[in-house]
Write an enzyme that holds these catalytic residues in place. Structure first.
Site, short mmCIF file in Angstrom:
data_model
loop_
_atom_site.label_atom_id
_atom_site.label_comp_id
_atom_site.label_asym_id
_atom_site.label_seq_id
_atom_site.Cartn_x
_atom_site.Cartn_y
_atom_site.Cartn_z
CB THR A 249 44.40 44.56 52.41
OG1 THR A 249 44.93 43.53 51.52
CG2 THR A 249 44.00 45.86 51.69
CB THR B 185 37.34 36.97 38.01
OG1 THR B 185 36.96 35.87 38.37
CG2 THR B 185 36.05 38.02 38.47
CG ASP B 186 36.44 32.30 35.46
OD1 ASP B 186 36.59 32.74 36.66
OD2 ASP B 186 36.82 31.17 35.12
CD GLU B 187 35.33 33.76 41.21
OE1 GLU B 187 34.41 33.92 41.98
OE2 GLU B 187 36.28 33.33 41.63
CE1 TYR C 241 37.19 39.32 43.45
CE2 TYR C 241 36.27 37.05 42.74
CZ TYR C 241 37.17 38.02 42.61
OH TYR C 241 38.13 38.17 41.71
CE LYS D 203 37.87 41.71 39.57
NZ LYS D 203 39.01 42.93 39.74
P1 NAD Z 1 45.13 39.54 46.20
O1 NAD Z 1 44.22 39.48 47.19
O2 NAD Z 1 46.19 38.69 46.20
O3 NAD Z 1 45.93 40.77 46.03
C1 NAD Z 1 44.97 41.96 45.91
C2 NAD Z 1 46.13 43.31 46.02
O4 NAD Z 1 45.48 44.55 46.06
C3 NAD Z 1 46.70 43.11 47.64
O5 NAD Z 1 48.18 43.52 47.62
C4 NAD Z 1 45.79 44.39 48.34
O6 NAD Z 1 46.62 44.99 49.41
C5 NAD Z 1 45.61 45.41 47.30
N1 NAD Z 1 44.41 46.12 47.76
C6 NAD Z 1 43.36 45.77 48.11
N2 NAD Z 1 42.67 47.12 48.29
C7 NAD Z 1 43.21 47.88 47.76
C8 NAD Z 1 43.22 49.59 47.78
N3 NAD Z 1 42.04 49.76 48.21
N4 NAD Z 1 44.00 50.11 47.35
C9 NAD Z 1 45.23 49.69 46.91
N5 NAD Z 1 45.45 48.45 46.94
C10 NAD Z 1 44.47 47.54 47.38
O7 NAD Z 1 44.60 39.16 44.63
P2 NAD Z 1 44.90 38.58 43.45
O8 NAD Z 1 44.48 37.18 43.59
O9 NAD Z 1 46.44 38.78 43.13
O10 NAD Z 1 44.09 39.18 42.19
C11 NAD Z 1 44.47 40.36 41.77
C12 NAD Z 1 43.21 40.79 40.72
O11 NAD Z 1 43.10 39.76 39.81
C13 NAD Z 1 42.01 40.95 41.40
O12 NAD Z 1 41.46 42.30 40.84
C14 NAD Z 1 41.15 39.90 41.24
O13 NAD Z 1 39.87 40.14 40.74
C15 NAD Z 1 41.65 39.28 39.76
N6 NAD Z 1 41.45 37.84 39.55
C16 NAD Z 1 42.09 37.02 40.46
C17 NAD Z 1 42.04 35.65 40.24
C18 NAD Z 1 42.66 34.57 40.97
O14 NAD Z 1 42.67 33.45 40.87
N7 NAD Z 1 43.68 35.05 42.11
C19 NAD Z 1 41.39 35.21 39.14
C20 NAD Z 1 40.74 36.00 38.34
C21 NAD Z 1 40.90 37.33 38.70
#
Ligand code: NAD
Length: 330
Positions: free
Chosen positions: A34, A130-132, A155, A159
């Site tokens: 994406t 996530t903690d959210e 969001y 989750k």
């Molecule tokens: P990000 O948005 O940077 O990356 C998400 C990735 O998922 C992208 O590479 C995207 O192409 C891929 N993707 C999206 N839809 C897809 C699909 N249908 N099939 C295959 N791939 C798909 O997200 P992030 O910040 O790296 O977060 C990763 C995970 O950690 C998520 O599940 C998020 O909820 C969780 N998280 C993130 C944070 C944070 O601070 N960034 C905190 C807590 C939890």
């Protein structure tokens, strides 16, 4: 282990893929690429033996079944998601599709594969969340693994739904799952739509820095590589069916985060940017959660994890990385 990492071209997923390869694991990176993805994030390991990439959506059951059969992984680390709260407010549909339907589709593909393999006890489906999902805190207290769910944005609601599905696949089908819920991550390769990379880039280019409301919302900042170490401990040593919270022990109001970034940019660039002149307060996000804070005693005491970076050291590394990686930013 051979680990199927979903979302491995995103921010945290790519850090997981790099960490895994450097620690001798094989990685099958599944990502549909994406807007949030960038294969440059995995360039440091993409030629390593044992690394492969599959451009597949987690909402596509036939493609997922083929990937499981072709690669026969020992574990899944599920990070693919739509992850930006503002985008979920503008357009929730993609969040329902990817985070809920996608997690369901992946769980089913994993369950059928696990059954075909004879239900090995050591298989793991690790769901990264996530903690959210816990909602918002007042000035006191922290989220524990027992805090009731109270998501407040599209969001976090999506989750939360995915977390419930993963728990149900453990209780109902016995799929050996592990869940982790972490606080806000920061570090290299962070897509510049989230607070820290946006502020770094605006500060570097002398542009106005937008801050929601009065900048008083508090987040518990976790350096992405500390997060990765916690994820691998949960994957390897965590008990099936268990949940582990991972936090950075670095609570900061957004306004202090912004000021710390400007200080770092001034130090590195030898500039004298005046924070008060550059910060522009903008209308707050609807339903903006006031405070998140994680109690991570469980993963510390049971799995021996603790963060290595404090906010000062992690932020200095992060700002320096953005200064040194203009090509990636372009
Ligand atoms: P990000 O948005 O940077 O990356 C998400 C990735 O998922 C992208 O590479 C995207 O192409 C891929 N993707 C999206 N839809 C897809 C699909 N249908 N099939 C295959 N791939 C798909 O997200 P992030 O910040 O790296 O977060 C990763 C995970 O950690 C998520 O599940 C998020 O909820 C969780 N998280 C993130 C944070 C944070 O601070 N960034 C905190 C807590 C939890």
């Amino acid at each position: 282990m051979k680990i199927l990492v979903t979302g491995g071209a995103g921010f945290i997923g790519s850090a997981v893929a790099r960490h895994a390869v450097r620690n001798g694991h094989e990685v099958v990176n599944i990502d549909c690429l994406t807007y949030a993805a960038n294969l440059a994030n995995v360039a440091p390991v993409s030629n390593a033996p044992g690394y492969s990439f599959e451009r597949v959506s987690i909402t596509d059951p036939a493609a997922l079944n083929a990937v499981f059969d072709r690669h026969r992984p020992d574990a899944v680390m599920h990070l693919a998601a739509e992850s930006h709260v503002d985008r979920s407010i503008d357009g929730p549909a993609a969040f329902i599709e990817t985070n809920i339907t996608g997690t369901y589709t992946l769980l089913e593909a994993a369950r059928w594969y696990w059954s075909r393999e004879g239900q090995p006890e050591e298989f793991r489906f690790h769901h990264i969340s996530t903690d959210e999902v816990f909602g918002t805190l007042g000035p006191e207290g922290k989220f524990t693994e027992e805090t009731p769910y109270d998501p407040r944005s599209p969001y976090s609601a999506s989750k939360a739904a995915s977390d419930h599905l993963v728990r149900a696949w453990f209780e109902t089908y016995g799929l050996p799952v592990v869940l982790t819920n972490c606080s806000n991550n920061y570090g290299p390769y962070h897509f510049p739509e989230k607070l820290i990379p946006v502020v770094i880039l605006n500060a570097l280019h002398g542009r106005p820095i937008p801050v929601y409301g009065a900048g008083e919302n508090v987040r518990d900042w976790l350096y992405v590589e500390d997060h990765c170490r916690g994820l691998f401990l949960a994957l390897v040593k965590g008990e099936p069916g268990e949940v582990y919270n991972i936090g950075g022990k670095c609570e900061m109001p957004n306004i202090e985060v912004v000021r710390a970034i400007i200080d770092n940019v001034n130090r590195i660039n030898g500039s004298e940017v005046d924070a008060d002149e550059q910060i522009t307060f903008v209308t707050d996000r609807p339903g903006h959660d006031r405070r998140y804070a994680i109690n991570c005693e469980k993963i510390e005491s049971e799995l021996g994890w603790s963060p290595k970076e404090n906010f000062e050291s992690g932020l200095a590394k992060t700002v320096q990385w953005y200064v040194d990686n203009g090509g990636w930013i372009k």
